[in-house]
Write a protein that holds these residues in place. Structure first.
Motif, PDB file in Angstrom:
ATOM      1  N   GLY A  50       0.830  -1.197   0.000  1.00  0.00           N
ATOM      2  CA  GLY A  50       0.000   0.000   0.000  1.00  0.00           C
ATOM      3  C   GLY A  50       0.865   1.246   0.000  1.00  0.00           C
ATOM      4  N   THR A  51       0.314   2.357  -0.494  1.00  0.00           N
ATOM      5  CA  THR A  51       1.115   3.585  -0.638  1.00  0.00           C
ATOM      6  C   THR A  51       0.553   4.784   0.116  1.00  0.00           C
ATOM      7  OG1 THR A  51      -0.056   4.269  -2.652  1.00  0.00           O
ATOM      8  CG2 THR A  51       1.876   2.836  -2.923  1.00  0.00           C
ATOM      9  N   TRP A  52      -0.521   4.581   0.885  1.00  0.00           N
ATOM     10  CA  TRP A  52      -1.080   5.709   1.630  1.00  0.00           C
ATOM     11  C   TRP A  52      -0.042   6.247   2.610  1.00  0.00           C
ATOM     12  CZ3 TRP A  52      -3.627   5.693   6.835  1.00  0.00           C
ATOM     13  CH2 TRP A  52      -4.220   6.929   7.114  1.00  0.00           C
ATOM     14  N   ARG A  53       0.229   7.538   2.529  1.00  0.00           N
ATOM     15  CA  ARG A  53       1.225   8.248   3.340  1.00  0.00           C
ATOM     16  C   ARG A  53       2.656   7.872   2.961  1.00  0.00           C
ATOM     17  NH1 ARG A  53      -1.169   8.174   9.585  1.00  0.00           N
ATOM     18  NH2 ARG A  53      -2.949   9.552   9.200  1.00  0.00           N
ATOM     19  N   THR A  54       2.951   6.605   2.842  1.00  0.00           N
ATOM     20  CA  THR A  54       4.340   6.159   2.695  1.00  0.00           C
ATOM     21  C   THR A  54       4.978   6.586   1.384  1.00  0.00           C
ATOM     22  OG1 THR A  54       3.531   4.028   1.868  1.00  0.00           O
ATOM     23  CG2 THR A  54       4.022   4.181   4.208  1.00  0.00           C
ATOM     24  N   PHE A  55       4.213   6.666   0.298  1.00  0.00           N
ATOM     25  CA  PHE A  55       4.791   7.023  -1.003  1.00  0.00           C
ATOM     26  C   PHE A  55       4.546   8.487  -1.381  1.00  0.00           C
ATOM     27  CE2 PHE A  55       5.737   2.684  -1.383  1.00  0.00           C
ATOM     28  CZ  PHE A  55       6.439   2.429  -2.556  1.00  0.00           C
ATOM     29  N   ASP A  56       4.024   9.254  -0.483  1.00  0.00           N
ATOM     30  CA  ASP A  56       3.787  10.673  -0.755  1.00  0.00           C
ATOM     31  C   ASP A  56       5.086  11.446  -0.545  1.00  0.00           C
ATOM     32  OD1 ASP A  56       2.657  13.137  -1.236  1.00  0.00           O
ATOM     33  OD2 ASP A  56       1.575  13.236   0.684  1.00  0.00           O
ATOM     34  N   ALA A  57       6.052  11.188  -1.425  1.00  0.00           N
ATOM     35  CA  ALA A  57       7.412  11.708  -1.246  1.00  0.00           C
ATOM     36  C   ALA A  57       7.699  12.957  -2.057  1.00  0.00           C
ATOM     37  CB  ALA A  57       8.425  10.625  -1.619  1.00  0.00           C
ATOM     38  N   GLY A  58       6.803  13.321  -2.964  1.00  0.00           N
ATOM     39  CA  GLY A  58       7.048  14.502  -3.777  1.00  0.00           C
ATOM     40  C   GLY A  58       8.354  14.408  -4.533  1.00  0.00           C
ATOM     41  N   THR A  59       9.162  15.454  -4.453  1.00  0.00           N
ATOM     42  CA  THR A  59      10.446  15.494  -5.170  1.00  0.00           C
ATOM     43  C   THR A  59      11.632  15.152  -4.273  1.00  0.00           C
ATOM     44  OG1 THR A  59      10.641  17.875  -4.735  1.00  0.00           O
ATOM     45  CG2 THR A  59       9.569  17.213  -6.795  1.00  0.00           C
ATOM     46  N   ASP A  60      11.382  14.621  -3.093  1.00  0.00           N
ATOM     47  CA  ASP A  60      12.451  14.272  -2.152  1.00  0.00           C
ATOM     48  C   ASP A  60      13.264  13.098  -2.716  1.00  0.00           C
ATOM     49  OD1 ASP A  60      13.986  13.201  -0.026  1.00  0.00           O
ATOM     50  OD2 ASP A  60      12.550  13.940   1.458  1.00  0.00           O
ATOM     51  N   ALA A  61      14.451  13.385  -3.210  1.00  0.00           N
ATOM     52  CA  ALA A  61      15.259  12.365  -3.892  1.00  0.00           C
ATOM     53  C   ALA A  61      15.647  11.224  -2.955  1.00  0.00           C
ATOM     54  CB  ALA A  61      16.511  13.002  -4.496  1.00  0.00           C
ATOM     55  N   ALA A  62      15.998  11.554  -1.708  1.00  0.00           N
ATOM     56  CA  ALA A  62      16.405  10.513  -0.773  1.00  0.00           C
ATOM     57  C   ALA A  62      15.250   9.565  -0.466  1.00  0.00           C
ATOM     58  CB  ALA A  62      16.928  11.148   0.525  1.00  0.00           C
ATOM     59  N   ARG A  63      14.069  10.135  -0.252  1.00  0.00           N
ATOM     60  CA  ARG A  63      12.905   9.289   0.016  1.00  0.00           C
ATOM     61  C   ARG A  63      12.568   8.429  -1.201  1.00  0.00           C
ATOM     62  NH1 ARG A  63      11.087   6.748   2.574  1.00  0.00           N
ATOM     63  NH2 ARG A  63       8.835   7.048   2.442  1.00  0.00           N
ATOM     64  N   ARG A  64      12.699   8.997  -2.369  1.00  0.00           N
ATOM     65  CA  ARG A  64      12.405   8.230  -3.581  1.00  0.00           C
ATOM     66  C   ARG A  64      13.355   7.039  -3.713  1.00  0.00           C
ATOM     67  NH1 ARG A  64       9.914  10.714  -8.618  1.00  0.00           N
ATOM     68  NH2 ARG A  64       8.456  12.295  -7.862  1.00  0.00           N
ATOM     69  N   ARG A  65      14.599   7.216  -3.352  1.00  0.00           N
ATOM     70  CA  ARG A  65      15.541   6.087  -3.411  1.00  0.00           C
ATOM     71  C   ARG A  65      15.123   4.994  -2.431  1.00  0.00           C
ATOM     72  NH1 ARG A  65      19.301  10.339  -4.078  1.00  0.00           N
ATOM     73  NH2 ARG A  65      19.776  10.393  -1.834  1.00  0.00           N
ATOM     74  N   GLU A  66      14.678   5.402  -1.242  1.00  0.00           N
ATOM     75  CA  GLU A  66      14.201   4.413  -0.266  1.00  0.00           C
ATOM     76  C   GLU A  66      12.986   3.666  -0.803  1.00  0.00           C
ATOM     77  OE1 GLU A  66      13.419   6.781   3.156  1.00  0.00           O
ATOM     78  OE2 GLU A  66      15.467   6.663   3.921  1.00  0.00           O
ATOM     79  N   LEU A  67      12.101   4.393  -1.461  1.00  0.00           N
ATOM     80  CA  LEU A  67      10.891   3.766  -1.995  1.00  0.00           C
ATOM     81  C   LEU A  67      11.201   2.866  -3.184  1.00  0.00           C
ATOM     82  CD1 LEU A  67       8.499   6.832  -1.692  1.00  0.00           C
ATOM     83  CD2 LEU A  67       8.572   4.798  -0.226  1.00  0.00           C
ATOM     84  N   ALA A  68      12.222   3.214  -3.950  1.00  0.00           N
ATOM     85  CA  ALA A  68      12.664   2.322  -5.027  1.00  0.00           C
ATOM     86  C   ALA A  68      13.124   0.997  -4.448  1.00  0.00           C
ATOM     87  CB  ALA A  68      13.784   2.975  -5.835  1.00  0.00           C
ATOM     88  N   ASP A  69      13.777   1.057  -3.294  1.00  0.00           N
ATOM     89  CA  ASP A  69      14.213  -0.179  -2.631  1.00  0.00           C
ATOM     90  C   ASP A  69      13.019  -0.989  -2.133  1.00  0.00           C
ATOM     91  OD1 ASP A  69      16.864   0.423  -3.072  1.00  0.00           O
ATOM     92  OD2 ASP A  69      17.207   1.251  -1.070  1.00  0.00           O
ATOM     93  N   VAL A  70      11.963  -0.307  -1.701  1.00  0.00           N
ATOM     94  CA  VAL A  70      10.754  -1.008  -1.270  1.00  0.00           C
ATOM     95  C   VAL A  70      10.164  -1.801  -2.434  1.00  0.00           C
ATOM     96  CG1 VAL A  70       8.368  -0.709  -0.483  1.00  0.00           C
ATOM     97  CG2 VAL A  70      10.206   0.613   0.573  1.00  0.00           C
ATOM     98  N   LEU A  71      10.053  -1.166  -3.593  1.00  0.00           N
ATOM     99  CA  LEU A  71       9.487  -1.855  -4.749  1.00  0.00           C
ATOM    100  C   LEU A  71      10.395  -2.989  -5.216  1.00  0.00           C
ATOM    101  CD1 LEU A  71       7.952   1.063  -6.839  1.00  0.00           C
ATOM    102  CD2 LEU A  71       6.875  -0.404  -5.123  1.00  0.00           C
ATOM    103  N   SER A  72      11.700  -2.786  -5.153  1.00  0.00           N
ATOM    104  CA  SER A  72      12.632  -3.859  -5.522  1.00  0.00           C
ATOM    105  C   SER A  72      12.442  -5.067  -4.606  1.00  0.00           C
ATOM    106  CB  SER A  72      14.076  -3.364  -5.437  1.00  0.00           C
ATOM    107  OG  SER A  72      14.326  -2.375  -6.412  1.00  0.00           O
ATOM    108  N   ALA A  73      12.255  -4.800  -3.306  1.00  0.00           N
ATOM    109  CA  ALA A  73      12.040  -5.886  -2.356  1.00  0.00           C
ATOM    110  C   ALA A  73      10.723  -6.602  -2.627  1.00  0.00           C
ATOM    111  CB  ALA A  73      12.065  -5.340  -0.922  1.00  0.00           C
ATOM    112  N   LEU A  74       9.693  -5.853  -2.987  1.00  0.00           N
ATOM    113  CA  LEU A  74       8.406  -6.459  -3.323  1.00  0.00           C
ATOM    114  C   LEU A  74       8.549  -7.416  -4.496  1.00  0.00           C
ATOM    115  CD1 LEU A  74       5.230  -6.573  -3.181  1.00  0.00           C
ATOM    116  CD2 LEU A  74       5.260  -4.659  -4.809  1.00  0.00           C
ATOM    117  N   PHE A  75       9.203  -6.953  -5.551  1.00  0.00           N
ATOM    118  CA  PHE A  75       9.348  -7.789  -6.743  1.00  0.00           C
ATOM    119  C   PHE A  75      10.277  -8.977  -6.478  1.00  0.00           C
ATOM    120  CE2 PHE A  75       8.600  -3.598  -9.145  1.00  0.00           C
ATOM    121  CZ  PHE A  75       7.231  -3.792  -9.138  1.00  0.00           C
TER     122      PHE A  75
END
Length: 303
Positions: A50-75
């Motif tokens: 789910g992405t409620w709150r957790t993926f609302d990162a806007g343009t924050d590059a550091a947060r986006r990198r963390e979220l990319a790792d979340v999706l990599s772990a999911l896959f």
């Protein structure tokens, strides 16, 4: 007090100093199980993100990198379902960009929502979702909280016929809305319903889950941790001994196993913005699942 994050880091460190064979344990973990979508038989991995709150990162590059790792772990765990909504801030745009950057769109089962009134507004919002997700087709489009559901369902059926969406569904997140959800399931044909269900939030067991099974509707469960409050209340408490019977190493896994133990549930979507949490959640997607008696024990253990 031991937090979930601290526990996971301790567990990872312990694994590194254990015997060499255990270093490959993650790679040897059985692939995530799948359950069929009743309307088509298509197999769907049973733990998503789910992405409620957790993926609302806007343009924050550091947060986006963390979220990319979340999706990599999911896959990597064999998962695919990513659930979002226009009401989740920048979550759709962020998730869509991450999939595009990693070239992993084809690995994702994109579930999002329409959340507005009126036909024209609904179409405009869904077209914006297509742009945010950088795709020409959404796997599952849901009517968020049943807002103007008659109008939006008519449009969704048109989009499904045109190939713009593959599945249609309805959602809600409160038990007070279950009578309305039930009425829609009885009167309309939809592929999915998304509802709240947890070891401390069991109203769905009485009527909605049996009805979904009867009507051949796939069930996605949101708020499997009681909106986060249940998991927070269990921090520092030892797992019950019977958790080992289900192969659970954390409270999160036990709570997810509780939900997945109900045979009417197709997929559960705990929200997270942390890679370690995604890995931990995904491990609930294989092995044994609790029967009705064991689910009662789990519910009693968290009461």
């Amino acid at each position: 007090m031991t937090t979930r994050r601290a526990f996971l880091h301790w567990t990872a460190a312990a694994a590194l100093i254990a015997q060499a064979g255990r270093a490959t344990r993650a790679a040897e973990t059985p692939p995530m199980l799948k359950r069929p979508i009743p309307s088509t038989g298509e197999p769907l991995p049973i733990v998503g993100c789910g992405t409620w709150r957790t993926f609302d990162a806007g343009t924050d590059a550091a947060r986006r990198r963390e979220l990319a790792d979340v999706l990599s772990a999911l896959f990597a765990a064999g998962g695919s379902v990513i659930d979002s909504s226009p009401m989740y801030g920048s979550s759709e745009e962020v998730a869509g960009a991450l999939l595009a950057e990693a070239h992993t769109r084809e690995r994702a089962f994109i579930a999002t929502k329409v959340w507005t009134e009126g036909r024209a507004a609904g179409i405009a919002q869904m077209e914006q979702s297509l742009r945010y997700w950088q795709t020409d087709r959404i796997d599952l489009m849901q009517i968020h909280n049943l807002l103007d559901w008659r109008t939006q369902l008519a449009t969704l059926r048109e989009w499904k016929a045109a190939g713009k969406v593959r599945y249609v569904g309805v959602t809600h997140y409160t038990a007070s809305a279950f009578p309305q959800v039930e009425a829609v399931l009885r009167s309309e044909r939809v592929d999915f319903v998304q509802i709240n269900y947890a070891a401390n939030d069991r109203d769905a067991e009485a009527r909605l889950l049996p009805l979904a099974a009867e009507r051949g509707v796939a069930v996605i469960v949101n708020q499997p941790f009681g909106g986060g409050s249940l998991l927070a209340s269990l921090r520092g408490r030892p797992l019950p001994d019977f958790a080992r019977e289900l192969g659970c190493a954390s409270w999160a896994q036990l709570l997810l196993k509780f939900v997945l133990g109900n045979p009417a549930v197709t997929c559960v979507i705990p929200g997270t913005g942390k890679r370690d949490y995604m890995i931990d959640n995904a491990r609930a997607g294989n092995g044994h699942f609790p029967d009705a008696a064991m689910r009662q024990r789990i519910a009693a253990a968290v009461a």
